[in-house]
Design a protein around this motif. Structure first.
Motif, PDB file in Angstrom:
ATOM      1  N   GLU A 115      -5.373  -5.223   2.843  1.00  0.00           N
ATOM      2  CA  GLU A 115      -4.307  -4.559   2.086  1.00  0.00           C
ATOM      3  C   GLU A 115      -4.317  -4.964   0.615  1.00  0.00           C
ATOM      4  O   GLU A 115      -4.131  -4.127  -0.262  1.00  0.00           O
ATOM      5  CB  GLU A 115      -2.935  -4.850   2.695  1.00  0.00           C
ATOM      6  CG  GLU A 115      -1.830  -4.091   1.961  1.00  0.00           C
ATOM      7  CD  GLU A 115      -0.458  -4.237   2.598  1.00  0.00           C
ATOM      8  OE1 GLU A 115       0.421  -3.483   2.196  1.00  0.00           O
ATOM      9  OE2 GLU A 115      -0.280  -5.099   3.469  1.00  0.00           O
ATOM     10  N   ARG A 171       0.850   7.092  -6.577  1.00  0.00           N
ATOM     11  CA  ARG A 171      -0.114   8.192  -6.688  1.00  0.00           C
ATOM     12  C   ARG A 171       0.583   9.538  -6.554  1.00  0.00           C
ATOM     13  O   ARG A 171       0.265  10.479  -7.269  1.00  0.00           O
ATOM     14  CB  ARG A 171      -1.189   8.066  -5.609  1.00  0.00           C
ATOM     15  CG  ARG A 171      -2.352   7.241  -6.006  1.00  0.00           C
ATOM     16  CD  ARG A 171      -3.531   7.529  -5.068  1.00  0.00           C
ATOM     17  NE  ARG A 171      -4.278   6.327  -4.882  1.00  0.00           N
ATOM     18  CZ  ARG A 171      -4.147   5.464  -3.895  1.00  0.00           C
ATOM     19  NH1 ARG A 171      -3.293   5.670  -2.931  1.00  0.00           N
ATOM     20  NH2 ARG A 171      -4.884   4.384  -3.841  1.00  0.00           N
ATOM     21  N   THR A 172       1.530   9.622  -5.628  1.00  0.00           N
ATOM     22  CA  THR A 172       2.278  10.865  -5.428  1.00  0.00           C
ATOM     23  C   THR A 172       3.085  11.219  -6.671  1.00  0.00           C
ATOM     24  O   THR A 172       3.136  12.381  -7.082  1.00  0.00           O
ATOM     25  CB  THR A 172       3.204  10.743  -4.196  1.00  0.00           C
ATOM     26  OG1 THR A 172       2.387  10.463  -3.047  1.00  0.00           O
ATOM     27  CG2 THR A 172       3.990  12.008  -3.965  1.00  0.00           C
ATOM     28  N   THR A 187      -4.654   0.845   9.415  1.00  0.00           N
ATOM     29  CA  THR A 187      -4.406  -0.487   8.879  1.00  0.00           C
ATOM     30  C   THR A 187      -4.645  -1.574   9.930  1.00  0.00           C
ATOM     31  O   THR A 187      -4.563  -2.749   9.620  1.00  0.00           O
ATOM     32  CB  THR A 187      -2.966  -0.612   8.348  1.00  0.00           C
ATOM     33  OG1 THR A 187      -2.067  -0.323   9.415  1.00  0.00           O
ATOM     34  CG2 THR A 187      -2.726   0.326   7.191  1.00  0.00           C
ATOM     35  N   SER A 233       0.753   4.212  -2.768  1.00  0.00           N
ATOM     36  CA  SER A 233       0.654   5.610  -2.349  1.00  0.00           C
ATOM     37  C   SER A 233       1.762   6.441  -2.996  1.00  0.00           C
ATOM     38  O   SER A 233       1.520   7.559  -3.466  1.00  0.00           O
ATOM     39  CB  SER A 233       0.735   5.696  -0.822  1.00  0.00           C
ATOM     40  OG  SER A 233       0.634   7.026  -0.406  1.00  0.00           O
ATOM     41  N   GLY A 245      -6.025   0.670  -5.714  1.00  0.00           N
ATOM     42  CA  GLY A 245      -5.114   1.780  -5.984  1.00  0.00           C
ATOM     43  C   GLY A 245      -4.507   1.703  -7.372  1.00  0.00           C
ATOM     44  O   GLY A 245      -4.435   2.701  -8.098  1.00  0.00           O
ATOM     45  N   ILE A 282      -6.907  12.297  -1.806  1.00  0.00           N
ATOM     46  CA  ILE A 282      -6.557  10.928  -1.417  1.00  0.00           C
ATOM     47  C   ILE A 282      -5.316  10.942  -0.532  1.00  0.00           C
ATOM     48  O   ILE A 282      -5.264  10.244   0.487  1.00  0.00           O
ATOM     49  CB  ILE A 282      -6.335  10.037  -2.660  1.00  0.00           C
ATOM     50  CG1 ILE A 282      -7.662   9.782  -3.374  1.00  0.00           C
ATOM     51  CG2 ILE A 282      -5.671   8.715  -2.276  1.00  0.00           C
ATOM     52  CD1 ILE A 282      -7.513   9.185  -4.757  1.00  0.00           C
ATOM     53  N   ALA A 283      -4.328  11.726  -0.906  1.00  0.00           N
ATOM     54  CA  ALA A 283      -3.091  11.804  -0.119  1.00  0.00           C
ATOM     55  C   ALA A 283      -3.380  12.287   1.305  1.00  0.00           C
ATOM     56  O   ALA A 283      -2.840  11.745   2.275  1.00  0.00           O
ATOM     57  CB  ALA A 283      -2.085  12.722  -0.801  1.00  0.00           C
ATOM     58  N   GLU A 341      -5.270   9.448   3.228  1.00  0.00           N
ATOM     59  CA  GLU A 341      -4.454   8.276   3.561  1.00  0.00           C
ATOM     60  C   GLU A 341      -3.805   8.398   4.933  1.00  0.00           C
ATOM     61  O   GLU A 341      -3.552   7.398   5.594  1.00  0.00           O
ATOM     62  CB  GLU A 341      -3.374   8.041   2.495  1.00  0.00           C
ATOM     63  CG  GLU A 341      -3.918   7.396   1.247  1.00  0.00           C
ATOM     64  CD  GLU A 341      -2.864   7.174   0.181  1.00  0.00           C
ATOM     65  OE1 GLU A 341      -3.073   6.255  -0.625  1.00  0.00           O
ATOM     66  OE2 GLU A 341      -1.852   7.901   0.141  1.00  0.00           O
ATOM     67  N   THR A 389       0.835  -1.202   0.000  1.00  0.00           N
ATOM     68  CA  THR A 389       0.000   0.000   0.000  1.00  0.00           C
ATOM     69  C   THR A 389       0.867   1.249   0.000  1.00  0.00           C
ATOM     70  O   THR A 389       0.517   2.245  -0.629  1.00  0.00           O
ATOM     71  CB  THR A 389      -0.952   0.016   1.218  1.00  0.00           C
ATOM     72  OG1 THR A 389      -0.205  -0.175   2.405  1.00  0.00           O
ATOM     73  CG2 THR A 389      -2.026  -1.031   1.085  1.00  0.00           C
ATOM     74  N   ASP A 390       1.996   1.215   0.689  1.00  0.00           N
ATOM     75  CA  ASP A 390       2.897   2.376   0.689  1.00  0.00           C
ATOM     76  C   ASP A 390       3.434   2.653  -0.707  1.00  0.00           C
ATOM     77  O   ASP A 390       3.563   3.805  -1.120  1.00  0.00           O
ATOM     78  CB  ASP A 390       4.067   2.161   1.656  1.00  0.00           C
ATOM     79  CG  ASP A 390       3.656   2.268   3.112  1.00  0.00           C
ATOM     80  OD1 ASP A 390       2.565   2.818   3.391  1.00  0.00           O
ATOM     81  OD2 ASP A 390       4.412   1.800   3.977  1.00  0.00           O
TER      82      ASP A 390
END
Length: 152
Positions: A99, A32-33, A92, A29, A106, A83-84, A87, A25-26
């Motif tokens: 996850e 996405r960034t 979790t 993320s 994602g 979303i950022a 999050e 998930t990280d």
């Protein structure tokens, strides 16, 4: 901790087996960034990213479609920013947290966002502009864009 596995396209050499890569998930993320950063750059400086002077000379713009494209790019940027921020508040340790599902969603979301933007760019500015925009948006994503389905 579970993770999802996505198939990455094989290298340019023929007859090479596709490798499998697990994302967390990280990492999703972070993807996405990266997309957010690329999208902001494309909006702020189109002439050095996807709407180069050469492309401008080659294409005929469809004004309404270009307006729709910019709207989609701005709303996608805003959605990625939201979303950022959200999050940071996702727990979790929740017993319903999955996850694998979060990772798959994602990845799908990133792909859908890119495809919507690129499709509108093709309508508004043509195939070459759309190709440049795809490249600008995905070049930094998960091993040079392989998280996003490439289209010929």
């Amino acid at each position: 901790s579970s993770s999802a596995t996505i198939a990455l396209p094989p290298p340019a050499e023929a007859n090479v087996k596709t490798t499998m890569r697990s994302l967390t998930t990280d990492e999703v993320s972070m993807e996405r960034t990266k997309l957010l950063k690329a999208l902001c750059h494309c909006l702020a400086d189109p002439s050095s990213t996807w709407l180069t002077p050469e492309i401008i000379r080659q294409c005929t713009f469809e004004e309404d479609s270009m307006r729709d494209l910019i709207s989609i790019m701005v709303s996608t940027r805003d959605e990625l920013e939201a979303i950022a921020k959200a999050e940071a508040f996702i727990g979790t340790d929740d017993k319903d947290y999955n996850e694998n599902f979060v990772v798959q969603e994602g990845i799908s979301q990133i792909q859908t966002m890119v495809e919507a933007i690129v499709s509108m760019a093709e309508v508004g500015a043509g195939k070459e502009a759309a190709k440049n925009l795809r490249s600008s948006l995905t070049s930094e994503l998960c091993s040079d864009g392989k998280i996003v389905v490439e289209h010929a």
